[in-house]
Scaffold this motif. Structure first.
Motif, PDB file in Angstrom:
ATOM      1  N   VAL A 110       0.840  -1.203   0.000  1.00  0.00           N
ATOM      2  CA  VAL A 110       0.000   0.000   0.000  1.00  0.00           C
ATOM      3  C   VAL A 110       0.871   1.248   0.000  1.00  0.00           C
ATOM      4  O   VAL A 110       0.638   2.181  -0.777  1.00  0.00           O
ATOM      5  CB  VAL A 110      -0.959  -0.002   1.213  1.00  0.00           C
ATOM      6  N   ARG A 111       1.900   1.264   0.843  1.00  0.00           N
ATOM      7  CA  ARG A 111       2.799   2.433   0.883  1.00  0.00           C
ATOM      8  C   ARG A 111       3.517   2.625  -0.450  1.00  0.00           C
ATOM      9  O   ARG A 111       3.665   3.755  -0.929  1.00  0.00           O
ATOM     10  CB  ARG A 111       3.808   2.296   2.020  1.00  0.00           C
ATOM     11  N   LEU A 112       3.955   1.543  -1.062  1.00  0.00           N
ATOM     12  CA  LEU A 112       4.633   1.644  -2.359  1.00  0.00           C
ATOM     13  C   LEU A 112       3.682   2.167  -3.435  1.00  0.00           C
ATOM     14  O   LEU A 112       4.049   3.039  -4.236  1.00  0.00           O
ATOM     15  CB  LEU A 112       5.216   0.288  -2.769  1.00  0.00           C
ATOM     16  N   LEU A 113       2.459   1.646  -3.459  1.00  0.00           N
ATOM     17  CA  LEU A 113       1.495   2.082  -4.471  1.00  0.00           C
ATOM     18  C   LEU A 113       1.007   3.500  -4.230  1.00  0.00           C
ATOM     19  O   LEU A 113       0.511   4.152  -5.159  1.00  0.00           O
ATOM     20  CB  LEU A 113       0.316   1.115  -4.540  1.00  0.00           C
ATOM     21  N   ALA A 114       1.148   3.995  -3.020  1.00  0.00           N
ATOM     22  CA  ALA A 114       0.794   5.394  -2.753  1.00  0.00           C
ATOM     23  C   ALA A 114       1.765   6.324  -3.473  1.00  0.00           C
ATOM     24  O   ALA A 114       1.405   7.445  -3.823  1.00  0.00           O
ATOM     25  CB  ALA A 114       0.805   5.670  -1.255  1.00  0.00           C
ATOM     26  N   GLY A 115       2.965   5.858  -3.732  1.00  0.00           N
ATOM     27  CA  GLY A 115       3.981   6.685  -4.367  1.00  0.00           C
ATOM     28  C   GLY A 115       3.999   6.626  -5.879  1.00  0.00           C
ATOM     29  O   GLY A 115       4.372   7.600  -6.535  1.00  0.00           O
ATOM     30  N   GLU A 116       3.597   5.478  -6.442  1.00  0.00           N
ATOM     31  CA  GLU A 116       3.584   5.341  -7.897  1.00  0.00           C
ATOM     32  C   GLU A 116       2.858   4.072  -8.290  1.00  0.00           C
ATOM     33  O   GLU A 116       2.707   3.160  -7.481  1.00  0.00           O
ATOM     34  CB  GLU A 116       5.002   5.326  -8.467  1.00  0.00           C
ATOM     35  N   GLN A 117       2.414   4.036  -9.537  1.00  0.00           N
ATOM     36  CA  GLN A 117       1.785   2.838 -10.069  1.00  0.00           C
ATOM     37  C   GLN A 117       2.885   1.832 -10.384  1.00  0.00           C
ATOM     38  O   GLN A 117       3.938   2.191 -10.906  1.00  0.00           O
ATOM     39  CB  GLN A 117       0.995   3.175 -11.323  1.00  0.00           C
ATOM     40  N   MET A 118       2.623   0.569 -10.058  1.00  0.00           N
ATOM     41  CA  MET A 118       3.633  -0.469 -10.253  1.00  0.00           C
ATOM     42  C   MET A 118       2.981  -1.741 -10.772  1.00  0.00           C
ATOM     43  O   MET A 118       1.796  -1.977 -10.537  1.00  0.00           O
ATOM     44  CB  MET A 118       4.327  -0.796  -8.931  1.00  0.00           C
ATOM     45  N   CYS A 119       3.788  -2.553 -11.432  1.00  0.00           N
ATOM     46  CA  CYS A 119       3.320  -3.882 -11.811  1.00  0.00           C
ATOM     47  C   CYS A 119       3.862  -4.876 -10.785  1.00  0.00           C
ATOM     48  O   CYS A 119       4.669  -4.529  -9.920  1.00  0.00           O
ATOM     49  CB  CYS A 119       3.750  -4.242 -13.233  1.00  0.00           C
ATOM     50  N   GLU A 142      -4.606  -1.396 -14.426  1.00  0.00           N
ATOM     51  CA  GLU A 142      -4.582  -0.835 -15.778  1.00  0.00           C
ATOM     52  C   GLU A 142      -3.624  -1.666 -16.616  1.00  0.00           C
ATOM     53  O   GLU A 142      -2.421  -1.702 -16.333  1.00  0.00           O
ATOM     54  CB  GLU A 142      -4.116   0.617 -15.754  1.00  0.00           C
ATOM     55  N   PRO A 143      -4.150  -2.338 -17.646  1.00  0.00           N
ATOM     56  CA  PRO A 143      -3.261  -3.087 -18.529  1.00  0.00           C
ATOM     57  C   PRO A 143      -2.414  -2.134 -19.370  1.00  0.00           C
ATOM     58  O   PRO A 143      -2.917  -1.132 -19.878  1.00  0.00           O
ATOM     59  CB  PRO A 143      -4.205  -3.901 -19.412  1.00  0.00           C
ATOM     60  N   ARG A 144      -1.129  -2.440 -19.454  1.00  0.00           N
ATOM     61  CA  ARG A 144      -0.200  -1.641 -20.275  1.00  0.00           C
ATOM     62  C   ARG A 144       0.719  -2.630 -20.990  1.00  0.00           C
ATOM     63  O   ARG A 144       1.690  -3.091 -20.419  1.00  0.00           O
ATOM     64  CB  ARG A 144       0.606  -0.678 -19.415  1.00  0.00           C
ATOM     65  N   GLY A 145       0.347  -2.923 -22.234  1.00  0.00           N
ATOM     66  CA  GLY A 145       1.131  -3.907 -22.985  1.00  0.00           C
ATOM     67  C   GLY A 145       0.988  -5.284 -22.351  1.00  0.00           C
ATOM     68  O   GLY A 145      -0.100  -5.736 -22.062  1.00  0.00           O
ATOM     69  N   ARG A 146       2.117  -5.920 -22.088  1.00  0.00           N
ATOM     70  CA  ARG A 146       2.110  -7.255 -21.485  1.00  0.00           C
ATOM     71  C   ARG A 146       1.912  -7.209 -19.976  1.00  0.00           C
ATOM     72  O   ARG A 146       1.761  -8.245 -19.346  1.00  0.00           O
ATOM     73  CB  ARG A 146       3.446  -7.962 -21.742  1.00  0.00           C
ATOM     74  N   PHE A 147       1.941  -6.036 -19.384  1.00  0.00           N
ATOM     75  CA  PHE A 147       1.922  -5.907 -17.930  1.00  0.00           C
ATOM     76  C   PHE A 147       0.620  -5.291 -17.435  1.00  0.00           C
ATOM     77  O   PHE A 147      -0.044  -4.554 -18.156  1.00  0.00           O
ATOM     78  CB  PHE A 147       3.098  -5.052 -17.455  1.00  0.00           C
TER      79      PHE A 147
END
Length: 106
Positions: A26-35, A66-71
């Motif tokens: 949760v803390r990591l995703l608060a900073g940026e979108q990640m796969c 959110e799909p982005r290409g293969r990820f």
């Protein structure tokens, strides 16, 4: 949606912070979108474990994809977190009002 009828955010808080790894996600995703691969790299956890926690967060309404290409990228929903924060703030206000209020013993 996330808060029970009595206004207590118990289940929502557990979904967000009830597990140390999930709280870190949760803390990591608060900073940026990640796969998932980013979260594996940042936490050192295995991919199935990360996916499990993301599923819990997604089903609770805290994370969207959110799909982005293969990820597939994951992001925290600020409105959902704000709803829990409001409920916790209300709980804190109730606790402040309860100072000095004692239920009599029989």
């Amino acid at each position: 949606m996330l808060i029970s009828a009595d206004g207590v955010a118990d289940e929502a808080v557990v979904k967000l912070f009830g597990d140390p790894l999930r709280a870190r996600i949760v803390r990591l995703l608060a900073g940026e979108q990640m796969c998932t691969c980013h979260l594996v790299e940042e936490t050192g956890a295995r991919q199935p474990t990360i996916s499990h926690h993301l599923r819990i967060l997604r089903e609770a309404g805290f994370v969207e994809t959110e799909p982005r290409g293969r990820f597939t990228y994951y992001r925290l929903r600020p409105d959902a977190v704000a709803e829990v924060a409001r409920a916790i703030g209300s709980l804190a206000a109730d606790a402040e009002r309860a100072r000095g209020s004692y239920r009599p013993c029989d």
